[in-house]
Each structure stands twice: as C-alpha cells, then as structure tokens.
Write a protein that holds these residues in place. Sequence first.
Motif, short mmCIF file in Angstrom:
data_model
loop_
_atom_site.label_atom_id
_atom_site.label_comp_id
_atom_site.label_asym_id
_atom_site.label_seq_id
_atom_site.Cartn_x
_atom_site.Cartn_y
_atom_site.Cartn_z
N PHE A 226 7.84 12.06 5.28
CA PHE A 226 8.84 13.11 5.03
C PHE A 226 10.04 13.01 5.97
O PHE A 226 11.05 13.68 5.77
N ASP A 227 9.90 12.20 7.02
CA ASP A 227 10.95 12.09 8.03
C ASP A 227 11.97 11.05 7.57
O ASP A 227 11.72 9.84 7.63
N GLU A 228 13.13 11.51 7.15
CA GLU A 228 14.13 10.60 6.56
C GLU A 228 14.68 9.59 7.56
O GLU A 228 15.27 8.58 7.17
N SER A 229 14.49 9.89 8.87
CA SER A 229 15.00 8.94 9.87
C SER A 229 13.96 7.86 10.19
O SER A 229 14.23 6.92 10.94
N ASP A 230 12.75 7.98 9.64
CA ASP A 230 11.68 7.02 9.92
C ASP A 230 11.71 5.88 8.90
O ASP A 230 11.32 6.07 7.73
N HIS A 231 12.19 4.73 9.36
CA HIS A 231 12.21 3.56 8.48
C HIS A 231 11.34 2.44 9.05
O HIS A 231 11.61 1.26 8.84
N SER A 232 10.31 2.84 9.80
CA SER A 232 9.41 1.82 10.36
C SER A 232 8.72 1.09 9.20
O SER A 232 8.55 1.66 8.11
N PRO A 233 8.30 -0.16 9.43
CA PRO A 233 7.66 -0.93 8.36
C PRO A 233 6.43 -0.22 7.79
O PRO A 233 6.20 -0.28 6.57
N ALA A 234 5.67 0.46 8.64
CA ALA A 234 4.46 1.13 8.14
C ALA A 234 4.83 2.29 7.22
O ALA A 234 4.28 2.43 6.12
N THR A 235 5.77 3.11 7.67
CA THR A 235 6.15 4.27 6.85
C THR A 235 6.79 3.81 5.54
O THR A 235 6.48 4.33 4.46
N GLU A 236 7.65 2.80 5.64
CA GLU A 236 8.27 2.27 4.41
C GLU A 236 7.21 1.65 3.49
O GLU A 236 7.30 1.74 2.27
N GLY A 237 6.19 1.04 4.11
CA GLY A 237 5.11 0.44 3.31
C GLY A 237 4.37 1.49 2.49
O GLY A 237 4.08 1.28 1.31
N VAL A 238 4.08 2.63 3.12
CA VAL A 238 3.37 3.71 2.40
C VAL A 238 4.28 4.27 1.30
O VAL A 238 3.84 4.47 0.15
N ARG A 239 5.55 4.51 1.64
CA ARG A 239 6.48 5.05 0.63
C ARG A 239 6.60 4.11 -0.58
O ARG A 239 6.54 4.53 -1.72
N GLN A 240 6.76 2.82 -0.25
CA GLN A 240 6.99 1.84 -1.33
C GLN A 240 5.77 1.70 -2.24
O GLN A 240 5.91 1.69 -3.46
N LEU A 241 4.58 1.62 -1.63
CA LEU A 241 3.37 1.51 -2.45
C LEU A 241 3.25 2.74 -3.38
O LEU A 241 2.93 2.61 -4.57
#
Length: 211
Positions: free
Chosen positions: A169-184
Amino acid sequence: MELYSEQLVSYLESLVPERHPVLQEMEQRAAETRFPIVGPVVGQFLYLLTRLTGARRVFEMGSGFGYSTAWFAMGVRENGGGEVYHVVWDESLSRDAQVYLSRLGLKELVRFHVSEAVAQLQQTEGLFDIIFNDINKEQYPDSLAVIKPKLRRGGLLVVDNALWHGAIFDESDHSPATEGVRQLTRILTHDPDFICSLIPLRDGVLIAQRR
Ligand SMILES: C[S@@+](CC[C@H](N)C(=O)[O-])C[C@H]1O[C@@H](n2cnc3c(N)ncnc32)[C@H](O)[C@@H]1O
C-alpha cells in the motif's frame, strides 16, 4: 504496518484446534528465532484447502523447516495418501524438516529436495493439485511461467504474503520484493485462466484456481 487488531488475531488463533506437540514446538521455534512460518491460522486454512480439493500431489516452493509442509501432508494423508514436495535451498532447514516430519509421522509422504524451488519444479515430472509459493518475493512474477503448466486444471496455486505486511500500500516502496508481490497479484488476477481470491489471513493468502 499492523494489518489487523490484536483482538481479531487472537480470536482467529483461538478457533484453531489444539495442535500436535511437535507443531507447537515448531511454532515456538519460529517465535523465538523470528522465522517466518505461516502460523496456525493459515496452516489450518492450507489443511482445509487440501481436504477441499482432495489433493494428492502438492508442491511447496520455499519450505523452511517444514511447518507448512506438515499441514499439507496431514491433508494429503487424510485424502488417501500421495506426495508433498518440500523444497528449500538451505540444507540445514531441510534436515530439520525431516526430523520434525518424521516425529509427526508424516515423513513417508514428503519428498525432500535441497534446491532452488523454481528450477526444481521445472524439472519435476507430472502435474500438481496444489502448488504453494513462498519463495523470495522478488522471484514471484517470473515463477508464474513455470508454475502454470505444472498445475492441473482445477488445481490451486496458493501464494503467501500477498499483503506483504502492508508494504504493497506504500506508494513510495518500490523495493524488488514489494514490486514482486504487486506484479504477481496483478498478473494472476488479470489472467483469464485463473479464478482468484485474496484471503486476508495473517500476511495475505492469494488463492488462484486454474480453470
Ligand atoms: C518464508 S520461509 C518458508 C516458511 C514455510 N512456508 C512455513 O510456513 O513453514 C521461505 C524459505 O524458503 C527459502 N527460499 C526462498 N526462496 C527460495 C527459492 N527460490 N528456492 C528455494 N528456497 C527458497 C528461504 O531461504 C526460507 O528458508
């Protein structure tokens, strides 16, 4: 981020029947070492999914010391037997899992592999009734291409950490892990070959049934 109130968490935990002493020992170890197991509420849910689908073949990606494996194996045993793949790249965790699952009387059902889980799935023959994905989150999106053809039609892909402690939910978080969860999550929920539902238990469990 706290996703739920303490009251809700302890209420849900109170509804899970008392566990085998070895499962309780594993929960204690996870609490003491801060090892991220699925915990009893999600464990009970994985067991229920296994029973509901009548699963006989389960492939677990990123298995730890065998806690989630035990819940799948209990379900598979009650479904009449089969096999549960325990796959982790840490040799010592695999060894510990063998001891716990043996003490639980479940070891005969479990195939242990010390390896990278996506590669192991790719080289394992046959289709699975359930594939449980709990590997490093940055690997989540790429793992889908390997998982999909290994899942039987009607089978379930179950993905842990779909809420990723609220980091998604944190729009400033673009870490690979967070992006990985969002993308999946985006890929699966937009794939017409899957029927999906995100269950807000613990850190979020995404269920996707292959049509
Ligand atoms: C979150 S823990 C698993 C917890 C387990 N599902 C449970 O609830 O008992 C993930 C484990 O898988 C390992 N792991 C992460 N990515 C992996 C990969 N691609 N292949 C094999 N093991 C992996 C980690 O080192 C860790 O031990």
